[in-house]
Design a protein around this motif. Structure first.
Motif, mmCIF file in Angstrom:
data_model
loop_
_atom_site.group_PDB
_atom_site.id
_atom_site.type_symbol
_atom_site.label_atom_id
_atom_site.label_comp_id
_atom_site.label_asym_id
_atom_site.label_seq_id
_atom_site.Cartn_x
_atom_site.Cartn_y
_atom_site.Cartn_z
ATOM 1 N N ILE A 3 36.124 51.351 53.829
ATOM 2 C CA ILE A 3 35.768 51.681 52.795
ATOM 3 C C ILE A 3 36.438 51.810 51.722
ATOM 4 N N ALA A 4 36.165 50.997 50.998
ATOM 5 C CA ALA A 4 35.971 50.631 49.706
ATOM 6 C C ALA A 4 35.518 51.016 48.360
ATOM 7 N N VAL A 5 35.986 51.710 47.478
ATOM 8 C CA VAL A 5 34.810 52.090 46.378
ATOM 9 C C VAL A 5 35.530 51.452 44.702
ATOM 10 N N VAL A 6 34.038 50.952 44.170
ATOM 11 C CA VAL A 6 34.367 50.599 42.499
ATOM 12 C C VAL A 6 34.054 52.028 41.658
ATOM 13 N N PHE A 7 34.350 52.421 40.962
ATOM 14 C CA PHE A 7 34.085 52.925 40.056
ATOM 15 C C PHE A 7 34.176 53.316 38.882
ATOM 16 N N GLN A 8 32.842 53.639 38.144
ATOM 17 C CA GLN A 8 31.948 53.300 36.648
ATOM 18 C C GLN A 8 33.133 53.102 36.213
ATOM 19 N N GLY A 9 34.197 54.416 35.616
ATOM 20 C CA GLY A 9 34.786 54.230 34.495
ATOM 21 C C GLY A 9 36.843 53.660 34.962
ATOM 22 N N PRO A 10 37.151 53.920 33.726
ATOM 23 C CA PRO A 10 38.564 53.069 34.394
ATOM 24 C C PRO A 10 38.868 53.687 36.025
ATOM 25 N N SER A 11 40.149 52.777 36.082
ATOM 26 C CA SER A 11 40.819 52.705 37.228
ATOM 27 C C SER A 11 41.627 52.467 37.951
ATOM 28 N N LEU A 12 41.714 51.525 37.041
ATOM 29 C CA LEU A 12 43.298 51.020 37.387
ATOM 30 C C LEU A 12 44.402 51.808 36.764
ATOM 31 N N LEU A 13 45.524 51.339 37.379
ATOM 32 C CA LEU A 13 46.808 52.123 36.150
ATOM 33 C C LEU A 13 47.182 51.239 35.279
ATOM 34 N N PRO A 14 47.196 51.978 34.363
ATOM 35 C CA PRO A 14 47.324 51.005 33.280
ATOM 36 C C PRO A 14 48.917 50.646 33.742
ATOM 37 N N ALA A 15 49.837 51.185 33.854
ATOM 38 C CA ALA A 15 51.777 51.008 33.239
ATOM 39 C C ALA A 15 52.078 49.775 34.361
ATOM 40 N N LEU A 16 50.574 49.332 35.936
ATOM 41 C CA LEU A 16 51.049 48.153 36.769
ATOM 42 C C LEU A 16 49.917 46.963 36.301
ATOM 43 N N THR A 17 50.678 45.968 36.205
ATOM 44 C CA THR A 17 50.166 44.387 36.418
ATOM 45 C C THR A 17 48.466 44.652 36.989
ATOM 46 N N VAL A 18 47.878 43.626 36.819
ATOM 47 C CA VAL A 18 46.724 43.476 37.813
ATOM 48 C C VAL A 18 46.955 42.966 39.158
ATOM 49 N N LEU A 77 32.289 48.454 54.092
ATOM 50 C CA LEU A 77 31.662 49.235 53.292
ATOM 51 C C LEU A 77 32.421 49.054 51.902
ATOM 52 N N LEU A 78 30.924 48.880 50.881
ATOM 53 C CA LEU A 78 32.151 49.088 49.394
ATOM 54 C C LEU A 78 30.997 49.268 48.703
ATOM 55 N N LEU A 79 31.218 50.506 48.458
ATOM 56 C CA LEU A 79 30.710 50.582 47.672
ATOM 57 C C LEU A 79 31.064 51.033 46.428
ATOM 58 N N ALA A 80 30.280 50.861 45.217
ATOM 59 C CA ALA A 80 29.920 50.408 43.776
ATOM 60 C C ALA A 80 29.423 51.482 43.264
ATOM 61 N N ASP A 81 30.136 52.528 42.350
ATOM 62 C CA ASP A 81 29.454 53.729 41.113
ATOM 63 C C ASP A 81 29.104 53.130 39.740
ATOM 64 N N GLU A 82 27.872 52.815 39.839
ATOM 65 C CA GLU A 82 27.538 52.328 38.397
ATOM 66 C C GLU A 82 28.486 51.027 37.567
ATOM 67 N N PRO A 83 28.864 50.012 38.290
ATOM 68 C CA PRO A 83 29.351 49.354 38.530
ATOM 69 C C PRO A 83 29.128 48.245 36.756
ATOM 70 N N THR A 84 27.986 48.268 36.319
ATOM 71 C CA THR A 84 27.834 47.653 35.282
ATOM 72 C C THR A 84 27.857 48.787 33.954
ATOM 73 N N GLY A 85 27.865 50.166 34.261
ATOM 74 C CA GLY A 85 27.181 50.894 33.386
ATOM 75 C C GLY A 85 27.595 50.734 31.884
ATOM 76 N N GLN A 86 29.069 50.704 31.834
ATOM 77 C CA GLN A 86 29.741 50.869 30.562
ATOM 78 C C GLN A 86 29.879 49.632 30.056
ATOM 79 N N LEU A 87 29.204 48.578 30.224
ATOM 80 C CA LEU A 87 29.470 47.089 29.829
ATOM 81 C C LEU A 87 28.602 46.222 29.767
ATOM 82 N N ASP A 88 28.120 45.736 28.262
ATOM 83 C CA ASP A 88 27.358 44.750 27.636
ATOM 84 C C ASP A 88 26.511 44.332 28.585
ATOM 85 N N ALA A 89 25.220 43.936 28.828
ATOM 86 C CA ALA A 89 24.181 43.308 29.754
ATOM 87 C C ALA A 89 24.743 42.028 30.165
#
Length: 223
Positions: free
Chosen positions: A80-95, A157-169
């Motif tokens: 099970i993997a989740v894509v969250f609505q807000g920032p979820s990356l660790l800023p000090a790590l590379t992509v 199972l891939l779960l995405a919580d409002e993945p476009t909610g904070q982005l322009d159209a």
């Protein structure tokens, strides 16, 4: 095959006079290969329901089970993997480090996790950003990287919580394209919460959350 089943599942936060029922007795199933949009306004309970499906929240009533994903949380964490609505990356790590991290934390060998990260980054078009720090990315880039991180788990199972909610159209449309294409390529079931009808139209099944109550149409279209 049923990946997750909610049987009269509910979730209440707080106690006594301060109790808030976020999800009321939801019953639903997500099958292998499903494409589901859970629609609802902000505060309708759709994110909490997604968290119950992921095992990130425990039900306070009823039950959530994962019939075809193993009995233990450790087993499920690999599927099970989740894509969250807000920032979820660790800023000090590379992509690249961010993308590999979830696979490493669920027990994948570091070398294999790195190889999975390369494949996942290529599949969502962020391979050229591999050495950038996460805090230098735009919103759309960050969501693509978050999707890559989820795909590196090779989930069922891939779960995405409002993945476009904070982005322009336009950016949101591109991110949704990537998400759907990635699910198709990997064969994962996809569940997306959204308040946007245009997003929901891209998915085969449409469920509705209202004040914590879920309506799942039958195949005949009757709730």
């Amino acid at each position: 095959m049923t990946l997750v089943r909610c049987a009269d599942a509910s979730r209440t936060f707080g106690r006594g006079d301060q109790a808030v029922v976020a999800v009321h007795g939801c019953t639903c199933e997500v099958e292998d290969g499903a494409r589901v949009a859970i629609m609802g306004s902000s505060g309708s309970g759709k994110s909490t329901l997604l968290h119950l499906m992921a095992g990130l929240e425990l039900p306070t009533g009823g039950a959530v089970t994962w019939p075809d994903l193993g009995d233990s949380p450790v087993e499920r964490s690999r599927d099970i993997a989740v894509v969250f609505q807000g920032p979820s990356l660790l800023p000090a790590l590379t992509v690249a480090e961010n993308v590999a991290l979830a696979a490493v934390l669920t027990g994948t060998d570091e070398a294999e996790a790195g190889e999975r990260a390369v494949v996942a980054m290529e599949s969502v078009g962020v391979a050229g950003l591999a050495d950038q720090l996460a805090d230098t990315l735009s919103g759309g880039q960050s969501q693509r990287v978050a999707i890559a991180r989820a795909l590196a788990l090779r989930p069922r199972l891939l779960l995405a919580d409002e993945p476009t909610g904070q982005l322009d159209a336009e950016t949101g449309g591109h991110v949704l394209d990537v998400l759907i294409a990635a699910a198709e390529e990997s064969g994962a079931a996809l569940v997306v919460t959204t308040h946007d009808a245009a997003v929901a139209r891209r998915l085969a099944e449409h469920w509705q959350m209202n004040d914590g109550r879920l309506v799942v149409p039958t195949r005949e279209g009757v709730a």
